[in-house]
Design a protein around this motif. Structure first.
Motif, PDB file in Angstrom:
ATOM      1  N   ASP A 114      -3.259   3.892  -4.551  1.00 35.22           N
ATOM      2  CA  ASP A 114      -4.340   3.021  -4.106  1.00 35.22           C
ATOM      3  C   ASP A 114      -5.360   2.738  -5.200  1.00 35.22           C
ATOM      4  O   ASP A 114      -6.158   1.810  -5.078  1.00 35.22           O
ATOM      5  N   ALA A 115      -5.335   3.510  -6.296  1.00 33.08           N
ATOM      6  CA  ALA A 115      -6.283   3.264  -7.378  1.00 33.08           C
ATOM      7  C   ALA A 115      -5.856   2.120  -8.283  1.00 33.08           C
ATOM      8  O   ALA A 115      -6.653   1.624  -9.090  1.00 33.08           O
ATOM      9  N   ALA A 116      -4.614   1.686  -8.172  1.00 32.96           N
ATOM     10  CA  ALA A 116      -4.116   0.595  -9.017  1.00 32.96           C
ATOM     11  C   ALA A 116      -4.756  -0.731  -8.600  1.00 32.96           C
ATOM     12  O   ALA A 116      -5.073  -0.941  -7.430  1.00 32.96           O
ATOM     13  N   LEU A 141       0.841  -1.189   0.000  1.00 30.80           N
ATOM     14  CA  LEU A 141       0.000   0.000   0.000  1.00 30.80           C
ATOM     15  C   LEU A 141       0.879   1.244   0.000  1.00 30.80           C
ATOM     16  O   LEU A 141       1.702   1.434   0.904  1.00 30.80           O
ATOM     17  N   ILE A 142       0.706   2.087  -1.030  1.00 34.11           N
ATOM     18  CA  ILE A 142       1.511   3.287  -1.191  1.00 34.11           C
ATOM     19  C   ILE A 142       0.577   4.477  -1.385  1.00 34.11           C
ATOM     20  O   ILE A 142      -0.345   4.398  -2.205  1.00 34.11           O
ATOM     21  N   SER A 147       5.106  -2.686 -12.490  1.00 34.63           N
ATOM     22  CA  SER A 147       4.144  -2.463 -11.425  1.00 34.63           C
ATOM     23  C   SER A 147       4.104  -0.978 -11.060  1.00 34.63           C
ATOM     24  O   SER A 147       5.138  -0.297 -11.051  1.00 34.63           O
ATOM     25  N   PRO A 148       2.911  -0.446 -10.748  1.00 32.28           N
ATOM     26  CA  PRO A 148       2.824   0.945 -10.291  1.00 32.28           C
ATOM     27  C   PRO A 148       3.701   1.211  -9.069  1.00 32.28           C
ATOM     28  O   PRO A 148       4.212   2.321  -8.906  1.00 32.28           O
ATOM     29  N   ALA A 149       3.876   0.215  -8.212  1.00 32.87           N
ATOM     30  CA  ALA A 149       4.729   0.381  -7.031  1.00 32.87           C
ATOM     31  C   ALA A 149       6.172   0.620  -7.439  1.00 32.87           C
ATOM     32  O   ALA A 149       6.871   1.464  -6.864  1.00 32.87           O
ATOM     33  N   VAL A 150       6.641  -0.124  -8.446  1.00 28.66           N
ATOM     34  CA  VAL A 150       8.018   0.041  -8.922  1.00 28.66           C
ATOM     35  C   VAL A 150       8.194   1.401  -9.564  1.00 28.66           C
ATOM     36  O   VAL A 150       9.191   2.109  -9.332  1.00 28.66           O
ATOM     37  N   ARG A 151       7.250   1.807 -10.389  1.00 29.20           N
ATOM     38  CA  ARG A 151       7.349   3.109 -11.045  1.00 29.20           C
ATOM     39  C   ARG A 151       7.375   4.237 -10.022  1.00 29.20           C
ATOM     40  O   ARG A 151       8.177   5.180 -10.124  1.00 29.20           O
ATOM     41  N   THR A 152       6.526   4.139  -9.016  1.00 29.20           N
ATOM     42  CA  THR A 152       6.478   5.186  -8.004  1.00 29.20           C
ATOM     43  C   THR A 152       7.773   5.242  -7.197  1.00 29.20           C
ATOM     44  O   THR A 152       8.304   6.320  -6.919  1.00 29.20           O
TER      45      THR A 152
END
Length: 235
Positions: A26-28, A21-22, A54-59
């Motif tokens: 949260d919309a991903a 959870l980042i 992954s959106p987590a990696v990009r962020t």
């Protein structure tokens, strides 16, 4: 009983499902935020492997110069069919960074520096300090627990029911109901927990904990401990 730190380490290093959870991500879709693998480093930091897109990696990649906070949420579900199947949850929060070079093609490893942890499970809810989490060890039966519980449920239901005799006369009457009134719920080096369904029409149930004579270190010692429990119930 296992400490809160031990229980948290056990969940982190288990095969339980988890999600990262980042804030702002949260919309991903959750399946894009679920680590493919999890491990704990010597300093108590978590190493989470995710798809490179992954959106987590990009962020995390775009936030290298800033502190990116994140929470790993782990959900523990009983490996056998039982009422109220979620056994607990754990949360590890901290600061997220990328660790290039640790994963193969198409994957990226993220490091979650542990700031705090919290567990809410069958034993209760407790906070865990980072140092306690770092120094704790997972339960030695973690790798086998799901298979062992499934085996007990499928092949030793009648023997499990006899353990009700160790709980007193009133419980013996309840346990006389036809299976699956007694279901193995959790197993660790200290003992076995059963879930007893008392009134099937109302779905009422409660847990009973059976401690081993001494903590077990492996499956061989577990076999002896289970034999001791069944032997005591048969007297």
């Amino acid at each position: 009983m296992p400490s809160a730190a031990e229980r948290t380490r056990t969940l982190v290093q288990s095969t339980c499902s988890s999600v990262l959870l980042i804030p702002g991500v949260d919309a991903a879709p959750w399946d894009q935020l679920m680590p493919l693998t999890r491990s704990v480093g010597p300093d108590g930091d978590l190493f989470l492997e995710l798809p490179a897109d992954s959106p987590a990696v990009r962020t995390a990649t775009h936030a290298e110069d800033d502190e990116l906070t994140a929470v790993l949420e782990i959900t523990d579900v009983a490996p056998v069919s039982v009422p109220h199947r979620i056994r607990g949850r754990a949360w590890v929060s901290g600061w997220l960074t990328t660790v290039p070079g640790l994963s193969g093609p198409g994957r990226m490893t993220l490091r979650l520096e542990t700031g705090e942890a919290y567990v809410d499970d069958l034993w209760g809810a407790e906070e865990v300090e980072p140092e306690e989490f770092r120094d704790a060890a997972p339960d030695p039966l973690i790798e086998y627990e799901a298979e062992l519980l499934q085996h007990l449920h499928a092949a030793h239901g009648e023997q499990l029911a006899t353990l009700c005799g160790l709980l007193g006369h009133r419980t013996v009457d309840h346990c006389a109901a036809r299976p699956p009134s007694v279901v193995p719920l959790a197993l660790d080096r200290y003992g076995l927990r059963l879930r007893l369904r008392l009134r099937e029409d109302r779905g009422q149930c409660y847990d009973a904990r059976f401690e081993f004579p001494a903590p077990v270190r492996d499956v061989n010692e577990l076999r002896d401990a289970m034999y001791t429990l069944f032997e005591a119930a048969a007297r």
